[in-house]
Design a protein around this motif. Structure first.
Motif, PDB file in Angstrom:
ATOM      1  N   HIS A 199       0.810  -1.222   0.000  1.00  5.19           N
ATOM      2  CA  HIS A 199       0.000   0.000   0.000  1.00  5.19           C
ATOM      3  C   HIS A 199       0.844   1.273   0.000  1.00  5.19           C
ATOM      4  O   HIS A 199       0.340   2.339  -0.349  1.00  5.19           O
ATOM      5  CB  HIS A 199      -0.919   0.025   1.221  1.00  5.19           C
ATOM      6  CG  HIS A 199      -2.189  -0.738   1.027  1.00  5.19           C
ATOM      7  ND1 HIS A 199      -3.188  -0.320   0.178  1.00  5.19           N
ATOM      8  CD2 HIS A 199      -2.633  -1.893   1.574  1.00  5.19           C
ATOM      9  CE1 HIS A 199      -4.193  -1.175   0.209  1.00  5.19           C
ATOM     10  NE2 HIS A 199      -3.874  -2.150   1.040  1.00  5.19           N
ATOM     11  N   ASP A 200       2.096   1.168   0.399  1.00  7.56           N
ATOM     12  CA  ASP A 200       2.955   2.351   0.509  1.00  7.56           C
ATOM     13  C   ASP A 200       3.706   2.554  -0.804  1.00  7.56           C
ATOM     14  O   ASP A 200       4.553   1.729  -1.171  1.00  7.56           O
ATOM     15  CB  ASP A 200       3.946   2.161   1.658  1.00  7.56           C
ATOM     16  CG  ASP A 200       4.770   3.413   1.949  1.00  7.56           C
ATOM     17  OD1 ASP A 200       4.956   4.237   1.039  1.00  7.56           O
ATOM     18  OD2 ASP A 200       5.239   3.547   3.092  1.00  7.56           O
ATOM     19  N   ASN A 202       6.099   4.447  -1.527  1.00  2.00           N
ATOM     20  CA  ASN A 202       7.542   4.592  -1.349  1.00  2.00           C
ATOM     21  C   ASN A 202       8.236   3.253  -1.107  1.00  2.00           C
ATOM     22  O   ASN A 202       9.399   3.087  -1.469  1.00  2.00           O
ATOM     23  CB  ASN A 202       7.832   5.587  -0.223  1.00  2.00           C
ATOM     24  CG  ASN A 202       7.509   7.006  -0.654  1.00  2.00           C
ATOM     25  OD1 ASN A 202       7.883   7.431  -1.736  1.00  2.00           O
ATOM     26  ND2 ASN A 202       6.774   7.722   0.177  1.00  2.00           N
TER      27      ASN A 202
END
Length: 264
Positions: A199-200, A202
């Motif tokens: 979900h991130d 980065n």
């Protein structure tokens, strides 16, 4: 190689995954990215054969996934689910040993060593004798990761291995999130294909070789993370402003701007 051919899935008349044809290459970390309800976990459940294929095909080494015997398939791929429910009074080491049920059996000494090595690789070596039920959420997540690693610890002759991770960083603190994905990348060196729902953005930019972006069950974008994840995409699928930045060493990352006035 693992690939899909016009794979689609519906449940109770609702389309969860539109026809999708993609390939997952050994030795690469493939991220599946997108908002809640995008079809990410659906795709992973189909790829692992947890769910049957409704339409289209999934092929592993050019054989339909449905043709593989369950025990044989278990030696080639392991899946880490989102939930880690277990009610038995097992120790952490006993939970990890469950991953060896379908593996080619070794000596008792070797089996114990694989379990110990898998726990150590996940930073959970000191948890071996502790009751799994009494571990924290993050500790359980590390033990479950060790279990799926133990399942495919040794490569079948002439065959690739596939490690499927459904939100593997969800219950981990910041340091272990990065440790988990560094560990996943270590397995690429042995030719393992890692497929991870993340979900991130980065984390995707930092660790993935390829990213598949899903939105409302449909393929939105696909390619290298640095070419796919940008401010426009974040605005379109999340409604969030973002700025694309680059560190002096060339690493890309996204600074997402908070929108305190927005409601879900």
């Amino acid at each position: 190689m693992l690939r899909t051919d016009q794979l689609a899935f519906s449940m109770q008349g609702r389309l969860l995954l539109a026809p999708l044809s993609v390939s997952f290459q050994p030795g690469r970390l493939h991220a599946i990215f997108g908002p809640n309800g995008a079809g990410k976990s659906t795709l992973l459940r189909l790829l692992s054969r947890e769910w049957g294929t409704a339409r289209g095909q999934i092929l592993l080494d050019d054989r339909p996934l449905s043709d593989w015997a369950a025990a044989d398939l278990a030696r080639h791929r392991a899946i880490l689910p989102q939930q880690h429910a277990l009610t038995f009074a097992f120790s952490a080491a006993e939970v990890v040993a469950l991953g060896r049920l379908h593996a080619e059996r070794r000596t008792a000494t070797r089996e114990r060593q694989i379990v110990a090595d898998a726990l150590a690789a996940c930073g959970a070596g000191t948890l071996a004798a502790r009751s799994y039920a009494r571990l924290s959420g993050g500790e359980r997540a590390r033990v479950q990761l060790a279990r799926v690693l133990a399942q495919i610890w040794e490569a079948p002759a002439g065959r690739a291995r596939y490690l499927m991770l459904d939100e593997p960083t969800a219950h981990l603190d910041l340091a272990f999130q990065h440790a988990c994905l560094r560990l996943a990348r270590d397995w690429l060196q042995a030719g393992v294909c890692v497929i991870a729902v993340l979900h991130d953005p980065n984390l995707v930019l930092a660790y993935a070789d390829d990213v598949l972006v899903l939105d409302h069950g449909r393929l939105r974008a696909q390619g290298s993370p640095s070419s796919v994840l940008n401010a426009e995409l974040m605005q379109e699928i999340y409604g969030l402003g973002a700025e694309r930045l680059q560190t002096p060493d060339g690493q890309h990352w996204l600074a997402v701007r908070a929108n305190r006035a927005a409601t879900p």
